[in-house]
Structure formats: structure tokens, C-alpha cells
Write a protein that holds these residues in place. Structure first.
Motif, short mmCIF file in Angstrom:
data_model
loop_
_atom_site.label_atom_id
_atom_site.label_comp_id
_atom_site.label_asym_id
_atom_site.label_seq_id
_atom_site.Cartn_x
_atom_site.Cartn_y
_atom_site.Cartn_z
N GLN A 12 35.29 38.00 41.46
CA GLN A 12 36.04 38.69 42.51
C GLN A 12 35.45 38.55 43.63
OE1 GLN A 12 35.92 42.89 41.06
NE2 GLN A 12 37.76 42.62 39.75
N ILE A 13 34.26 38.44 44.08
CA ILE A 13 33.30 38.44 45.21
C ILE A 13 33.65 37.05 45.78
CG2 ILE A 13 31.36 38.13 46.30
CD1 ILE A 13 30.27 40.42 44.58
N THR A 14 33.91 36.00 44.87
CA THR A 14 34.03 34.38 45.16
C THR A 14 35.56 34.45 45.88
OG1 THR A 14 32.62 33.77 43.57
CG2 THR A 14 34.11 32.25 44.45
N GLU A 15 36.45 35.10 45.16
CA GLU A 15 37.77 35.06 45.88
C GLU A 15 37.86 35.79 47.19
OE1 GLU A 15 40.12 36.88 42.84
OE2 GLU A 15 40.09 35.14 41.32
N VAL A 16 37.16 36.84 47.28
CA VAL A 16 37.11 37.69 48.48
C VAL A 16 36.40 36.48 49.64
CG1 VAL A 16 36.11 39.39 49.89
CG2 VAL A 16 36.87 39.90 47.50
N ILE A 17 35.60 35.64 49.36
CA ILE A 17 35.14 34.74 50.26
C ILE A 17 36.08 33.58 50.52
CG2 ILE A 17 33.19 33.17 50.76
CD1 ILE A 17 31.35 34.68 48.92
N VAL A 18 36.53 33.00 49.53
CA VAL A 18 37.68 32.07 49.58
C VAL A 18 38.86 32.64 50.24
CG1 VAL A 18 39.15 30.64 48.24
CG2 VAL A 18 37.10 30.87 47.54
N LEU B 85 27.29 29.14 38.15
CA LEU B 85 26.78 28.78 39.53
C LEU B 85 27.84 27.60 39.98
CD1 LEU B 85 25.06 29.51 41.85
CD2 LEU B 85 23.46 27.77 40.98
N TYR B 86 28.00 26.81 38.91
CA TYR B 86 28.90 25.42 39.38
C TYR B 86 30.37 26.15 39.69
CZ TYR B 86 31.94 21.69 38.84
OH TYR B 86 33.06 20.46 39.07
N GLN B 87 30.98 27.07 38.82
CA GLN B 87 32.05 27.63 39.26
C GLN B 87 32.32 28.40 40.52
OE1 GLN B 87 33.05 30.24 35.79
NE2 GLN B 87 33.52 28.70 34.57
N ILE B 88 31.23 28.87 40.84
CA ILE B 88 31.11 29.67 42.19
C ILE B 88 30.98 28.82 43.48
CG2 ILE B 88 29.69 31.17 43.77
CD1 ILE B 88 28.89 32.64 41.18
N ASN B 89 30.33 27.98 43.18
CA ASN B 89 30.02 26.74 44.21
C ASN B 89 31.51 25.71 44.40
OD1 ASN B 89 28.35 25.67 46.46
ND2 ASN B 89 27.81 24.17 44.94
N ALA B 90 32.07 25.60 43.14
CA ALA B 90 33.13 24.73 43.50
C ALA B 90 34.14 25.39 44.28
CB ALA B 90 33.64 24.43 42.14
N SER B 91 34.37 26.54 44.01
CA SER B 91 35.35 27.36 44.85
C SER B 91 34.97 27.47 46.27
CB SER B 91 35.52 28.75 44.32
OG SER B 91 36.28 28.89 42.88
N LEU B 92 33.61 27.77 46.56
CA LEU B 92 33.13 28.02 47.97
C LEU B 92 33.30 26.87 48.76
CD1 LEU B 92 30.25 30.66 47.28
CD2 LEU B 92 32.72 31.18 47.82
N ARG B 93 32.92 25.78 48.12
CA ARG B 93 32.51 24.55 49.20
C ARG B 93 33.92 23.98 49.41
NH1 ARG B 93 30.79 22.38 44.01
NH2 ARG B 93 32.15 20.85 43.04
N LYS B 94 34.89 24.30 48.63
CA LYS B 94 36.39 23.77 49.00
C LYS B 94 36.72 24.42 50.24
CE LYS B 94 40.58 22.18 48.12
NZ LYS B 94 41.06 20.89 48.40
#
Length: 392
Positions: free
Chosen positions: A254-260, A315-324
Motif C-alpha cells: 500500500q505504501i509503495t502504491e501511494v509513492i508510485v 525489497l526487490y518488489q518494493i524497489n522494482a516499483s519505485l525505480r520505475k
């Protein structure tokens, strides 16, 4: 009605006449106005809820809606509205004509007025609460606190873990008889089951994953009867929705999706992304304290092994979404780099975590170099790489 039959209205007329409505026409007018006003207030309140939920879904993430909809305070306010409306309707029907006059239940009308006043106060509180709830900082804090509570509970269970579980490759596998998100299971029931059947169990799906009907759910060291399997499967909670309170990994999603969402061109809100990274950093720090496997134990013996998402995969799943979506914004990249730097300090003497964090930080900065062209930004990336020990 019981109090009216006991003569409470006559008592009020005698001792507090200013509080009692004696005129039947006046009582009918007051109650009708209360009913109309309460219905209008209720419609307005929950029309606003729908508008704000739509805004939260479009600006932040649709995955946040279940947590916003399940707010008990909104349900209580709705209950106050409906109970006040129904009460006023019942009292309105109880005012019956007797000859040329109405038999007015003075106390009941007074109580209807008081309930309307309480509903107005509830409406004011609702306006304040909904304006607070929809703020992204409060949404993030609620997600963080739920995940923190769940992680703290899991860490408490791992303090005295013996870790003497046997190899399970050749055990008997048993499959799910329905589909759904694997939320949780009854730990005590699984422990009692193992002791009763003199076996060991391994729970195969990771919490939060969608389990299809027919896929393996658990392994047992001893072969089980159909009756025992059905009884054990009833302890596995498969649901059509995901909850942070039972699966902390959902908080990371959820937090990753908010950032994206905040960094998408349609929203373009880097401030929200920076605040969300702070919450994400704290959750990752807590996750690093937890092992990748969990066990259910008793008296120094492991009986059930539970799989979970490994730290490296998470961590990979989080970083993969963020770096995109974040690699073309130097401010957000810098924030993420400092997040990795702070996390490395937390695990300075753990080579595994140190290597995982270094790897993801290097991938992030490499992606950023392909998107950034400004010399000053590239110099900043070089400085960050040196701090993260990614060069030389």
C-alpha cells in the motif's frame, strides 16, 4: 412509551413546563422538521463519504479503500442518524387526536428534540473526522501502526525459537478445496492438531498470496485421514479481501502504491512520496529484525513451519516499483538512497542484509543514471554511490 404511561409527561408539566410541548400541532411540526432535517443531513454526510473515497482511490490508491470504509466512527454516526429518524417517526405516529385536541407525549417529543441535537453534534464531528481521515499523512500513519503492531507480535513470538524442524521434502501434501487470499490460520488449533495426530506440518502458501482451488496448502509428516484434513483446512482463513492487520506485507504494497501514484504524471506530488518513504524505511527496519521463516513451537519443539516472503524478495518488489516511476526525480532518488544508507547502518555487521541493500541501491542508481541528464544530478548520484560504497 412505558415512561409516557407512567406519567412522566404530567410530571414534567408540573415541575418543568418550559420543557414540554403542549400543542399537538406544534409537536407534529417539530417532529416533521426533525425527520426532514435528519434525512437531509444523512444523505449529505454519506454523499460526501463517496466523493472522498473516490478522491482517495484516484489520488492515492484503490487498495486503501477497505481501510477507509471500515471506519467504525462513521458507522456509529450513521447509527445515530438512523435511530433518531426512526424514533421521531414512531413518536409522530403516537400523537393521536382525542376529540378536538391531540394527546401529546411531551417527554417523548422532548427526547426527539434532544436526539436531533445529538445528531447535529455528530454531524459536526463527522465533518471534522472525515477531513482528518482523508489526509494522506493520517492514512499512512494508520497503515504503519497496523503493520508495526503485526510485526511486533511476530517478533515477540520469535524471541525463543528453537529451530529444530525436520526436512519436509518427502512429506504428504494436501490441497485447498476453495480459492481465496490466504490471510491467517488458528495457531493454537494447528498446534493441538499436531500433538493429537503426532505429526509435523508445513504451511506452504505465503500469507497474502491468492490460493487457487486444488493447489497444495500444507504438508504433513504423517498421512492424514480425510476427516482430519477437512478439520485442519477449516483452520485456514481464505478471504476475498486483504487486511494489513493479518498480513504486514500488504502495508508495504500500500505504501509503495501511494509513492508510485504520487510520482505518476497525473498526480505529480513528490512531497507525498517523500513522506511515504519515511514510513517505508521504518517498516523495512522492523522487517530486518524478523527471520524469513516462522515456527509454531511448544516446550522447545517446533511443530509447524510457516513460509513468508523473504526479505530479499520483498525489497526487490518494493524497489522494482519505485525505480520505475521515481528514477527521473533526483530529490526522490536521493531520499531512497539515504533510506538504503540508514538501513545499512542498522545492519552494519550482517553481511546478508548488507549485500541485499547494496544490490538494490546499485540497481536504483543505475536506473537513475539512464534517466537523468543534468550534470549536477549526475554528480549527486556519484556522491550517493560513494556514500553507499558502490564504487571502487
Amino acid at each position: 412509551m412505558y415512561l409516557e404511561r407512567s406519567g412522566i409527561s404530567d410530571y414534567l408539566v408540573e415541575h418543568a413546563p418550559l420543557l414540554v410541548v403542549n400543542s399537538g400541532d406544534t409537536a407534529l411540526t417539530i417532529l416533521s422538521a426533525c425527520i426532514t432535517g435528519l434525512i437531509s443531513m444523512m444523505v449529505f454526510s454519506f454523499s460526501m463519504v463517496m466523493v472522498l473515497l473516490n478522491q482517495a482511490a484516484s489520488d492515492y490508491s484503490p487498495r486503501l479503500l477497505p481501510g477507509l470504509i471500515s471506519d467504525h466512527r462513521h458507522q456509529i454516526i450513521l447509527g445515530i442518524y438512523i435511530s433518531s429518524i426512526l424514533y421521531c417517526i414512531f413518536i409522530l405516529f403516537s400523537i393521536q387526536p382525542t376529540g378536538d385536541k391531540y394527546q401529546v407525549p411531551g417527554f417523548s417529543v422532548l427526547l426527539g428534540i434532544l436526539l436531533t441535537v445529538i445528531s447535529i453534534y455528530a454531524f459536526i464531528y463527522f465533518i471534522h473526522n472525515i477531513s482528518e481521515t482523508i489526509q494522506i499523512t493520517n492514512i499512512l500513519e494508520k497503515i504503519f501502526l497496523n503493520a508495526q503492531k503485526r510485526l511486533s507480535f511476530l517478533l515477540e513470538q520469535e524471541k525463543s525459537m528453537p529451530r529444530n524442524f525436520p526436512v519436509s521434502d518427502d512429506w504428504f501434501e494436501y490441497r485447498s478445496k476453495k480459492s481465496g487470499y490466504f490471510q491467517d490460520f488458528s495457531r493454537n488449533d494447528l498446534l493441538l492438531f499436531c500433538k493429537k495426530n503426532k505429526t509435523f506440518l508445513e504451511v506452504l502458501p505465503v500469507k497474502g498470496t491468492f490460493v487457487l482451488k486444488g493447489l497444495p496448502v500444507f504438508r504433513s509428516k504423517e498421512k492424514l485421514s480425510d476427516e482430519a484434513v477437512n478439520g485442519l483446512l477449516s483452520n485456514f482463513h481464505l478471504s476475498r479481501k486483504e487486511l494489513v492487520t493479518s498480513n504486514y506485507v500488504l502495508a508495504f504494497k500500500q505504501i509503495t502504491e501511494v509513492i508510485v501514484k504520487a510520482m505518476s504524471p497525473g498526480i505529480n506530488d513528490p512531497g507525498t512520496a517523500l513522506n511515504s518513504i519515511d514510513y517505508l524505511s521504518e517498516l523495512i527496519r522492523l522487517r530486518m529484525l524478523k527471520s524469513d521463516e516462522s515456527f509454531i513451537s511448544d516446550s522447545g519443539q517446533d511443530y509447524v513451519r510457516v513460509r513468508s516472503v523473504t526479505f530479499e524478495e520483498l525489497l526487490y518488489q518494493i524497489n522494482a516499483s519505485l525505480r520505475k516511476y521515481c528514477s527521473d526525480d533526483i530529490v526522490v532518488v536521493q531520499k531512497l538512497a539515504y533510506m538504503f544508507l540508514a538501513l545499512k547502518v542498522q545492519v552494519a555487521f550482517d553481511p546478508f542484509y548488507h549485500q541485499v541493500l547494496k544490490k538494490e541501491a546499485e540497481i536504483l542508481l543505475t536506473e537513475a543514471r539512464t534517466n537523468l541528464r543534468n550534470e549536477a544530478d549526475l554528480d549527486t548520484l556519484d556522491i550517493l554511490a560513494k556514500k553507499l560504497d558502490l564504487q571502487g
